[in-house]
Motif scaffolding. Structure first.
Motif, PDB file in Angstrom:
ATOM      1  N   THR A 126       5.809  19.571  15.049  1.00  0.00           N
ATOM      2  CA  THR A 126       6.157  18.103  14.915  1.00  0.00           C
ATOM      3  C   THR A 126       4.994  17.527  15.376  1.00  0.00           C
ATOM      4  OG1 THR A 126       7.752  16.386  15.897  1.00  0.00           O
ATOM      5  CG2 THR A 126       6.978  18.168  17.329  1.00  0.00           C
ATOM      6  N   GLY A 127       4.827  16.153  15.507  1.00  0.00           N
ATOM      7  CA  GLY A 127       3.495  15.383  16.107  1.00  0.00           C
ATOM      8  C   GLY A 127       3.759  14.004  15.990  1.00  0.00           C
ATOM      9  N   THR A 128       2.295  13.413  15.874  1.00  0.00           N
ATOM     10  CA  THR A 128       2.330  11.954  15.627  1.00  0.00           C
ATOM     11  C   THR A 128       1.703  11.532  14.479  1.00  0.00           C
ATOM     12  OG1 THR A 128       0.199  12.155  16.831  1.00  0.00           O
ATOM     13  CG2 THR A 128       2.118  11.587  18.355  1.00  0.00           C
ATOM     14  N   SER A 129       2.095  10.368  13.860  1.00  0.00           N
ATOM     15  CA  SER A 129       1.429  10.013  12.685  1.00  0.00           C
ATOM     16  C   SER A 129       0.907   8.547  12.898  1.00  0.00           C
ATOM     17  CB  SER A 129       2.709   9.758  11.561  1.00  0.00           C
ATOM     18  OG  SER A 129       2.343   8.979  10.357  1.00  0.00           O
ATOM     19  N   ASP A 130      -0.055   8.374  11.988  1.00  0.00           N
ATOM     20  CA  ASP A 130      -0.743   7.141  12.154  1.00  0.00           C
ATOM     21  C   ASP A 130      -0.574   6.339  10.773  1.00  0.00           C
ATOM     22  OD1 ASP A 130      -2.376   8.636  10.204  1.00  0.00           O
ATOM     23  OD2 ASP A 130      -4.241   8.362  11.297  1.00  0.00           O
ATOM     24  N   LYS A 131       0.456   6.620  10.258  1.00  0.00           N
ATOM     25  CA  LYS A 131       0.913   5.734   8.967  1.00  0.00           C
ATOM     26  C   LYS A 131       1.065   4.273   9.316  1.00  0.00           C
ATOM     27  CE  LYS A 131       4.111   5.890   5.031  1.00  0.00           C
ATOM     28  NZ  LYS A 131       3.086   5.934   3.996  1.00  0.00           N
ATOM     29  N   GLN A 132       0.544   3.195   8.739  1.00  0.00           N
ATOM     30  CA  GLN A 132       0.650   1.794   9.023  1.00  0.00           C
ATOM     31  C   GLN A 132       0.613   1.298   7.567  1.00  0.00           C
ATOM     32  OE1 GLN A 132      -2.483   0.516  11.284  1.00  0.00           O
ATOM     33  NE2 GLN A 132      -3.842   2.215  10.535  1.00  0.00           N
ATOM     34  N   PRO A 133       1.543   0.076   7.519  1.00  0.00           N
ATOM     35  CA  PRO A 133       1.578  -0.766   6.325  1.00  0.00           C
ATOM     36  C   PRO A 133       0.086  -1.408   6.144  1.00  0.00           C
ATOM     37  CG  PRO A 133       2.490  -1.837   8.010  1.00  0.00           C
ATOM     38  CD  PRO A 133       2.220  -0.468   8.566  1.00  0.00           C
ATOM     39  N   PRO A 134      -0.340  -1.237   4.806  1.00  0.00           N
ATOM     40  CA  PRO A 134      -1.823  -1.937   4.641  1.00  0.00           C
ATOM     41  C   PRO A 134      -1.622  -3.208   4.124  1.00  0.00           C
ATOM     42  CG  PRO A 134      -0.821  -0.850   2.519  1.00  0.00           C
ATOM     43  CD  PRO A 134       0.169  -0.428   3.874  1.00  0.00           C
ATOM     44  N   LYS A 135      -0.251  -3.905   4.193  1.00  0.00           N
ATOM     45  CA  LYS A 135      -0.418  -5.263   3.687  1.00  0.00           C
ATOM     46  C   LYS A 135      -0.979  -6.268   4.926  1.00  0.00           C
ATOM     47  CE  LYS A 135       2.833  -8.701   1.688  1.00  0.00           C
ATOM     48  NZ  LYS A 135       4.158  -9.053   1.212  1.00  0.00           N
ATOM     49  N   PRO A 136      -0.821  -5.992   5.864  1.00  0.00           N
ATOM     50  CA  PRO A 136      -1.395  -7.150   6.909  1.00  0.00           C
ATOM     51  C   PRO A 136      -2.903  -6.972   6.842  1.00  0.00           C
ATOM     52  CG  PRO A 136       0.250  -5.855   7.853  1.00  0.00           C
ATOM     53  CD  PRO A 136       0.218  -5.153   6.792  1.00  0.00           C
ATOM     54  N   ALA A 137      -3.417  -5.743   6.592  1.00  0.00           N
ATOM     55  CA  ALA A 137      -4.892  -5.754   6.361  1.00  0.00           C
ATOM     56  C   ALA A 137      -5.398  -6.571   5.223  1.00  0.00           C
ATOM     57  CB  ALA A 137      -5.297  -4.176   6.650  1.00  0.00           C
ATOM     58  N   LEU A 138      -4.718  -6.212   4.179  1.00  0.00           N
ATOM     59  CA  LEU A 138      -5.144  -7.146   2.974  1.00  0.00           C
ATOM     60  C   LEU A 138      -4.975  -8.737   3.073  1.00  0.00           C
ATOM     61  CD1 LEU A 138      -3.174  -4.873   0.627  1.00  0.00           C
ATOM     62  CD2 LEU A 138      -5.842  -4.922   0.702  1.00  0.00           C
ATOM     63  N   GLU A 139      -3.928  -8.803   3.905  1.00  0.00           N
ATOM     64  CA  GLU A 139      -3.894 -10.452   4.270  1.00  0.00           C
ATOM     65  C   GLU A 139      -4.867 -10.816   5.068  1.00  0.00           C
ATOM     66  OE1 GLU A 139       1.158 -10.898   3.899  1.00  0.00           O
ATOM     67  OE2 GLU A 139       0.059 -10.208   5.988  1.00  0.00           O
ATOM     68  N   LEU A 140      -5.445  -9.924   5.973  1.00  0.00           N
ATOM     69  CA  LEU A 140      -6.424 -10.243   6.954  1.00  0.00           C
ATOM     70  C   LEU A 140      -7.797 -10.574   6.006  1.00  0.00           C
ATOM     71  CD1 LEU A 140      -7.993 -10.634   9.694  1.00  0.00           C
ATOM     72  CD2 LEU A 140      -8.276  -8.281   9.784  1.00  0.00           C
ATOM     73  N   ILE A 141      -8.082  -9.526   5.103  1.00  0.00           N
ATOM     74  CA  ILE A 141      -9.189  -9.655   4.162  1.00  0.00           C
ATOM     75  C   ILE A 141      -8.960 -11.111   3.255  1.00  0.00           C
ATOM     76  CG2 ILE A 141     -10.243  -8.722   2.227  1.00  0.00           C
ATOM     77  CD1 ILE A 141      -9.435  -6.076   3.256  1.00  0.00           C
ATOM     78  N   GLN A 142      -7.770 -11.372   2.927  1.00  0.00           N
ATOM     79  CA  GLN A 142      -7.688 -12.918   2.249  1.00  0.00           C
ATOM     80  C   GLN A 142      -8.032 -13.744   3.100  1.00  0.00           C
ATOM     81  OE1 GLN A 142      -3.530 -12.230   0.707  1.00  0.00           O
ATOM     82  NE2 GLN A 142      -4.236 -12.272  -1.256  1.00  0.00           N
ATOM     83  N   LYS A 143      -7.806 -13.820   4.487  1.00  0.00           N
ATOM     84  CA  LYS A 143      -8.189 -14.894   5.273  1.00  0.00           C
ATOM     85  C   LYS A 143      -9.688 -15.068   5.579  1.00  0.00           C
ATOM     86  CE  LYS A 143      -3.811 -14.758   7.675  1.00  0.00           C
ATOM     87  NZ  LYS A 143      -3.042 -14.307   8.807  1.00  0.00           N
ATOM     88  N   LEU A 144     -10.398 -14.079   5.667  1.00  0.00           N
ATOM     89  CA  LEU A 144     -11.781 -13.824   5.883  1.00  0.00           C
ATOM     90  C   LEU A 144     -12.614 -13.641   4.466  1.00  0.00           C
ATOM     91  CD1 LEU A 144     -11.686 -11.117   8.860  1.00  0.00           C
ATOM     92  CD2 LEU A 144     -11.985 -13.582   8.890  1.00  0.00           C
ATOM     93  N   VAL A 145     -11.991 -13.548   3.526  1.00  0.00           N
ATOM     94  CA  VAL A 145     -12.893 -13.541   2.162  1.00  0.00           C
ATOM     95  C   VAL A 145     -11.770 -14.311   1.274  1.00  0.00           C
ATOM     96  CG1 VAL A 145     -14.044 -12.195   0.402  1.00  0.00           C
ATOM     97  CG2 VAL A 145     -13.720 -11.039   2.796  1.00  0.00           C
ATOM     98  N   PRO A 146     -11.982 -15.494   1.385  1.00  0.00           N
ATOM     99  CA  PRO A 146     -11.004 -16.649   0.643  1.00  0.00           C
ATOM    100  C   PRO A 146     -11.169 -16.227  -0.924  1.00  0.00           C
ATOM    101  CG  PRO A 146     -12.139 -17.910   2.404  1.00  0.00           C
ATOM    102  CD  PRO A 146     -12.788 -16.354   2.186  1.00  0.00           C
ATOM    103  N   ASP A 147     -12.235 -15.949  -1.415  1.00  0.00           N
ATOM    104  CA  ASP A 147     -12.277 -15.878  -2.936  1.00  0.00           C
ATOM    105  C   ASP A 147     -11.971 -14.212  -3.267  1.00  0.00           C
ATOM    106  OD1 ASP A 147     -12.780 -18.615  -3.179  1.00  0.00           O
ATOM    107  OD2 ASP A 147     -15.010 -18.269  -3.163  1.00  0.00           O
ATOM    108  N   VAL A 148     -11.636 -13.601  -2.379  1.00  0.00           N
ATOM    109  CA  VAL A 148     -11.335 -12.040  -2.741  1.00  0.00           C
ATOM    110  C   VAL A 148     -10.354 -11.811  -4.011  1.00  0.00           C
ATOM    111  CG1 VAL A 148      -9.537 -11.684  -1.011  1.00  0.00           C
ATOM    112  CG2 VAL A 148     -10.864  -9.839  -1.841  1.00  0.00           C
ATOM    113  N   LYS A 149     -10.838 -11.382  -4.924  1.00  0.00           N
ATOM    114  CA  LYS A 149      -9.760 -10.819  -5.955  1.00  0.00           C
ATOM    115  C   LYS A 149      -9.652  -9.165  -6.380  1.00  0.00           C
ATOM    116  CE  LYS A 149     -10.904 -14.932  -8.703  1.00  0.00           C
ATOM    117  NZ  LYS A 149     -11.238 -15.601 -10.001  1.00  0.00           N
ATOM    118  N   THR A 150     -10.801  -8.574  -5.686  1.00  0.00           N
ATOM    119  CA  THR A 150     -10.797  -7.044  -5.965  1.00  0.00           C
ATOM    120  C   THR A 150     -11.194  -6.360  -4.601  1.00  0.00           C
ATOM    121  OG1 THR A 150     -13.112  -7.211  -6.680  1.00  0.00           O
ATOM    122  CG2 THR A 150     -11.483  -7.149  -8.648  1.00  0.00           C
ATOM    123  N   ILE A 151     -10.269  -5.304  -4.308  1.00  0.00           N
ATOM    124  CA  ILE A 151     -10.434  -4.614  -3.213  1.00  0.00           C
ATOM    125  C   ILE A 151     -11.109  -3.224  -3.492  1.00  0.00           C
ATOM    126  CG2 ILE A 151      -9.509  -3.596  -1.001  1.00  0.00           C
ATOM    127  CD1 ILE A 151      -9.474  -6.577  -0.958  1.00  0.00           C
TER     128      ILE A 151
END
Length: 326
Positions: A141-166
């Protein structure tokens, strides 16, 4: 920090020459032995390891008194990692700990019925470590660092307004990385973004993988891939020269030059993992301990990196960060 009694393998070359000579384990039946292995040394995994030791000390297990710690780095070499796992099987520690997916997989394959705890594994089910995270069915058993990526992508959209490709750089041979890339692609699709993959089968290939994204991506988002994060500085250099913003899901990478990260505190993850190790040392079975995904996502910002890559950080985002590196 680990004290001098903690055995750390410096390089894969040293490992091969030394043949993993086993340290003498204490004969005192009250003394416990914990064997820790990790695929490569970098700040996030180091923080987990140190958090485990700190937690054990808080629970009364102290190196040099009633605890022996054997620590081994595979230096990003799977052959070496397999050798380390075999060494641990021969040592018969009270608990074996694998920090990262490859390390945990190697221990599961080598340790038989001995207790194994994993840490910083993104998807323990996909990695074949457990079938039911809430009720682990075997000795791991143990610990996982699984996290949803959507918040990180939304942050990128805010900081790079014209972003289309990641752009995403990852090791296709690491199970947790493949899972993360699929999650990033799913999250990107929901936000109308396209993902450009740039695989790198080993750390030495990462700089070329970064350069391959120049002109193809508007920003880079790095998963918690050990092969990639261990050479983050090479990606940052490409990002600065090409004005290609670099983001990660590993908060320790922000201090090393990434613009921002939404991610876990890996020192705290180490402490949670250490608590699990202490429970095993006290007699609990791994099957009685559910897999844990500790904590929430914290925002870390590097203002200097943002400026170097041509990004302006709005005040509201800066004010919401847990840590800002000026």
């Amino acid at each position: 920090m680990l004290n001098l009694k903690t055995a750390v393998l410096a390089t894969a070359a040293v490992a091969a020459m030394a043949g993993f000579a086993a340290p003498a384990l204490a004969q005192d039946t009250d003394e416990k032995t914990v064997a820790i292995t990790y695929i490569v040394e970098h700040p996030a995994l180091d923080a987990v390891r140190e958090g485990i030791i700190e937690s054990l000390a808080e629970k009364g297990y102290t190196e040099g008194d009633n605890l022996t710690v054997v620590a081994r780095s595979a230096q990003n070499n799977m052959t070496t990692q397999t050798q380390i796992a075999s060494e641990f099987a021969g040592l018969k520690p009270d608990v074996a700990v694998g920090i990262s997916t490859p390390s945990a997989q190697a221990l599961k394959n080598s340790m038989g019925d001995a207790p194994v705890i994993f840490a910083a594994v993104t998807d323990p089910v996909a990695a074949g470590l457990v079938e039911n995270p809430e009720h682990p069915e075997a000795n791991i058993t143990g610990t996982s660092d699984k996290q949803p990526p959507k918040p990180a992508l939304e942050l990128i959209q805010k900081l790079v307004p014209d972003v289309k490709t990641i752009g995403v750089i990852y090791n296709p041979g690491e199970a947790n990385s493949v899972v993360q890339v699929e999650d990033i692609k799913a999250g990107a699709a929901e936000l109308g973004l396209e993902v450009v993959e740039s695989p790198a089968a080993q750390s030495s290939m990462v700089p070329d993988a970064a350069r391959n994204l120049v002109g193809k991506a508007d920003a880079i988002l790095l998963p918690t891939d050990n092969s990639v994060i261990s050479v983050l500085e090479a990606i940052v250099t490409v990002g600065e020269r090409a004005q290609l913003p670099v983001f990660t899901t590993d908060t320790d990478s922000v201090e090393r030059g990434a613009i921002a990260a939404l991610g876990f505190n890996y020192a705290e993850m180490g402490k949670v993992t250490g608590d699990m190790v202490a429970e095993i040392l006290a007699g609990k079975a791994p099957s009685e301990i559910a897999v844990v995904v500790p904590g929430n996502q914290d925002l870390f910002l590097n203002m200097k990196a943002a400026e170097a890559m041509g990004i302006t950080v709005p005040d509201d985002i800066k004010n919401s960060a847990k840590k800002v590196i000026e």
